[in-house]
Design an enzyme around this catalytic site. Sequence first.
Site, mmCIF file in Angstrom:
data_model
loop_
_atom_site.group_PDB
_atom_site.id
_atom_site.type_symbol
_atom_site.label_atom_id
_atom_site.label_comp_id
_atom_site.label_asym_id
_atom_site.label_seq_id
_atom_site.Cartn_x
_atom_site.Cartn_y
_atom_site.Cartn_z
ATOM 1 N N ARG A 77 64.373 54.693 64.103
ATOM 2 C CA ARG A 77 64.706 54.791 65.530
ATOM 3 C C ARG A 77 63.512 55.248 66.378
ATOM 4 O O ARG A 77 63.680 55.962 67.362
ATOM 5 C CB ARG A 77 65.873 55.753 65.758
ATOM 6 C CG ARG A 77 67.201 55.255 65.246
ATOM 7 C CD ARG A 77 67.802 54.237 66.214
ATOM 8 N NE ARG A 77 69.192 53.976 65.909
ATOM 9 C CZ ARG A 77 70.207 54.558 66.542
ATOM 10 N NH1 ARG A 77 69.999 55.390 67.517
ATOM 11 N NH2 ARG A 77 71.427 54.253 66.207
ATOM 12 N N ARG A 107 65.633 56.384 73.186
ATOM 13 C CA ARG A 107 65.780 57.150 74.426
ATOM 14 C C ARG A 107 64.963 58.421 74.526
ATOM 15 O O ARG A 107 64.920 59.033 75.589
ATOM 16 C CB ARG A 107 67.264 57.478 74.654
ATOM 17 C CG ARG A 107 68.060 56.263 75.106
ATOM 18 C CD ARG A 107 69.534 56.536 75.056
ATOM 19 N NE ARG A 107 69.929 56.786 73.672
ATOM 20 C CZ ARG A 107 71.183 56.924 73.256
ATOM 21 N NH1 ARG A 107 72.171 56.860 74.112
ATOM 22 N NH2 ARG A 107 71.452 57.141 71.994
ATOM 23 N N ARG A 159 64.818 49.889 79.375
ATOM 24 C CA ARG A 159 66.266 49.766 79.159
ATOM 25 C C ARG A 159 66.993 49.613 80.496
ATOM 26 O O ARG A 159 67.893 48.779 80.622
ATOM 27 C CB ARG A 159 66.733 51.014 78.403
ATOM 28 C CG ARG A 159 68.196 51.283 78.368
ATOM 29 C CD ARG A 159 68.836 50.603 77.175
ATOM 30 N NE ARG A 159 70.117 51.206 76.880
ATOM 31 C CZ ARG A 159 71.235 50.971 77.575
ATOM 32 N NH1 ARG A 159 71.221 50.158 78.607
ATOM 33 N NH2 ARG A 159 72.356 51.566 77.240
ATOM 34 N N ASP A 214 69.790 45.965 66.721
ATOM 35 C CA ASP A 214 70.831 46.882 66.259
ATOM 36 C C ASP A 214 71.560 46.235 65.084
ATOM 37 O O ASP A 214 71.592 45.010 64.973
ATOM 38 C CB ASP A 214 71.814 47.193 67.387
ATOM 39 C CG ASP A 214 72.630 48.439 67.076
ATOM 40 O OD1 ASP A 214 72.093 49.546 67.193
ATOM 41 O OD2 ASP A 214 73.798 48.300 66.684
ATOM 42 N N TYR A 248 82.261 49.611 61.174
ATOM 43 C CA TYR A 248 82.438 49.447 62.626
ATOM 44 C C TYR A 248 83.392 48.299 62.946
ATOM 45 O O TYR A 248 84.162 48.356 63.894
ATOM 46 C CB TYR A 248 81.081 49.215 63.305
ATOM 47 C CG TYR A 248 80.215 50.459 63.338
ATOM 48 C CD1 TYR A 248 80.361 51.413 64.340
ATOM 49 C CD2 TYR A 248 79.262 50.697 62.352
ATOM 50 C CE1 TYR A 248 79.574 52.564 64.364
ATOM 51 C CE2 TYR A 248 78.471 51.835 62.369
ATOM 52 C CZ TYR A 248 78.637 52.770 63.379
ATOM 53 O OH TYR A 248 77.870 53.913 63.392
HETATM 54 O O1 CP3 Z 1 63.567 51.959 66.506
HETATM 55 C C1 CP3 Z 1 64.357 51.553 65.651
HETATM 56 O O2 CP3 Z 1 64.651 52.189 64.619
HETATM 57 C C2 CP3 Z 1 64.919 50.136 65.825
HETATM 58 C C3 CP3 Z 1 66.135 50.029 66.498
HETATM 59 C C4 CP3 Z 1 67.497 50.425 65.926
HETATM 60 C C5 CP3 Z 1 68.577 50.724 66.785
HETATM 61 N N1 CP3 Z 1 69.692 50.862 66.009
HETATM 62 C C6 CP3 Z 1 68.495 50.812 68.245
HETATM 63 C C7 CP3 Z 1 69.555 51.509 68.991
HETATM 64 C C8 CP3 Z 1 67.974 50.468 64.606
HETATM 65 C C9 CP3 Z 1 67.211 50.289 63.306
HETATM 66 C C10 CP3 Z 1 69.366 50.740 64.691
HETATM 67 C C11 CP3 Z 1 70.245 50.822 63.510
HETATM 68 C C12 CP3 Z 1 71.635 51.274 63.676
HETATM 69 N N2 CP3 Z 1 72.502 51.015 64.711
HETATM 70 C C13 CP3 Z 1 72.360 51.991 62.694
HETATM 71 C C14 CP3 Z 1 71.808 52.414 61.342
HETATM 72 C C15 CP3 Z 1 70.893 53.556 61.436
HETATM 73 C C16 CP3 Z 1 71.471 54.797 62.064
HETATM 74 O O3 CP3 Z 1 70.936 55.222 63.062
HETATM 75 O O4 CP3 Z 1 72.465 55.303 61.513
HETATM 76 C C17 CP3 Z 1 73.656 52.214 63.191
HETATM 77 C C18 CP3 Z 1 74.783 52.955 62.502
HETATM 78 C C19 CP3 Z 1 73.736 51.560 64.459
HETATM 79 C C20 CP3 Z 1 74.917 51.452 65.352
HETATM 80 C C21 CP3 Z 1 74.669 52.100 66.645
HETATM 81 N N3 CP3 Z 1 73.873 51.578 67.646
HETATM 82 C C22 CP3 Z 1 75.183 53.330 67.106
HETATM 83 C C23 CP3 Z 1 76.098 54.245 66.304
HETATM 84 C C24 CP3 Z 1 74.682 53.538 68.387
HETATM 85 C C25 CP3 Z 1 75.038 54.651 69.325
HETATM 86 C C26 CP3 Z 1 74.336 55.916 68.943
HETATM 87 C C27 CP3 Z 1 73.177 56.142 69.851
HETATM 88 O O5 CP3 Z 1 72.129 56.575 69.362
HETATM 89 O O6 CP3 Z 1 73.351 55.913 71.037
HETATM 90 C C28 CP3 Z 1 73.833 52.443 68.705
HETATM 91 C C29 CP3 Z 1 73.061 52.215 69.935
HETATM 92 C C30 CP3 Z 1 71.562 52.146 69.774
HETATM 93 N N4 CP3 Z 1 70.914 51.409 68.815
HETATM 94 C C31 CP3 Z 1 70.586 52.764 70.610
HETATM 95 C C32 CP3 Z 1 69.332 52.360 70.132
HETATM 96 C C33 CP3 Z 1 67.983 52.704 70.708
HETATM 97 C C34 CP3 Z 1 70.883 53.611 71.832
HETATM 98 C C35 CP3 Z 1 71.436 52.744 72.918
HETATM 99 C C36 CP3 Z 1 70.857 52.939 74.289
HETATM 100 O O7 CP3 Z 1 69.660 52.796 74.518
HETATM 101 O O8 CP3 Z 1 71.683 53.192 75.175
#
Ligand code: CP3
Length: 359
Positions: free
Chosen positions: A31, A35, A44, A81, A157
């Site tokens: 990640r 943010r 974003r 994602d 999910y």
């Molecule tokens: O930089 C990186 O690592 C690449 C991008 C990446 C994202 N999600 C971007 C993201 C990766 C590799 C993921 C994987 C992901 N997504 C997982 C597995 C890894 C982990 O973190 O557990 C899971 C379970 C998800 C599902 C997901 N997506 C959730 C639960 C959420 C909400 C939680 C949160 O942090 O807000 C997301 C949204 C998400 N995916 C964001 C980002 C940058 C935040 C959204 C935003 O910018 O508003």
Amino acid sequence: MNPVSNSKSPRPLLAVLSGQTLRSVPVWFMRQAGRYLPEYKATRAAAGSFLDLCYNPELAAEVTLQPIRRFGFDAAILFSDILVVPDALGMTVQYKEGEGPVLDPLTSRAAIDALATERVAEHLAPVYRAAAQVARALPPTCGLIGFAGGPWTVAAYMIEGHGGGEFHALVRMAYRDPDTLAALFRKLIDATVTHLVSQVQAGAVALQLFDTWAGIAAEPLFRRWCIAPVAEIVQRVNAACPGVPIIGFPKGAGASLARYVKETGINGVGLDPAVPLDWAARTIQLHVAVQGNLDPQLLVAGGPAMLAEADRILDTLANGPHIFNLGHGIRQETPPDHVAELVNHIRTRGLGPVRSNHP
Ligand code: CP3
């Protein structure tokens, strides 16, 4: 395992994933685009919704590159994602502010049968365009990592409809109606293979499978629904993309990590913060590269405690292939200065002699 080397391989990430032990370990953070970076928040906001950002090749490439420019990581992870796969299968996926992802949960066999695997690559074409743009822009020492969720975590999910709990609906379906769950997994495995192979064709040089919710599976469930599907995915991706290493990340797998490594055929494994590193060095690291495992909360805290823990991780894993990373994704409240300080510490330390706690 190969001896310590000062490999001149253009990509330290790939050298370690091929089994080499480097004095100066490659570093990237799960990640790393997100943010906690003001430039991410600006892009974003310009993109609109989170999925609009994922499906905008220019902007997705831009946010993928932001942490590379700022910190000089050894790997870029494609900004996307894990839930773009259910979106591509025809589910409605929304990201609600402060709530995370929300889907219309799959509750019947008919809903699973209605998922369409044929259009996955077409639907996700913008993601592959982003990957190709990033691959062209990266410095030669930096490798692009493509990724997907492990089927167990993505199914969690899809069946629950949201995160934030313990995914009881998934676990109960695994016990009550394994045939229905198996039908969903067939589609998820096919879609995941297509998605990973397409990312490699676009320029990814390594892949990671995020099985974030592996830890909610009881041991027999873990074997059937985490290990077996990942083994099939690895075998099929290896056949289509020989030589492209795959990192597995079964978070919370505990002692089952040993079996996961042995039976999936992965080249590297992500360690969560709870994994005892001396155990990992004695068992896991003899077979595959290990990646991890600084507690993301310590990156928020910063200071001497963060640097001391980084040293402990580097020392304990110094005798085998190691990629420095966190034990889970960067937290939103992380000060970017702490990231810069940690990366600098790892880099400058890597120039000195190897220190080792091994007997
Ligand atoms: O930089 C990186 O690592 C690449 C991008 C990446 C994202 N999600 C971007 C993201 C990766 C590799 C993921 C994987 C992901 N997504 C997982 C597995 C890894 C982990 O973190 O557990 C899971 C379970 C998800 C599902 C997901 N997506 C959730 C639960 C959420 C909400 C939680 C949160 O942090 O807000 C997301 C949204 C998400 N995916 C964001 C980002 C940058 C935040 C959204 C935003 O910018 O508003």
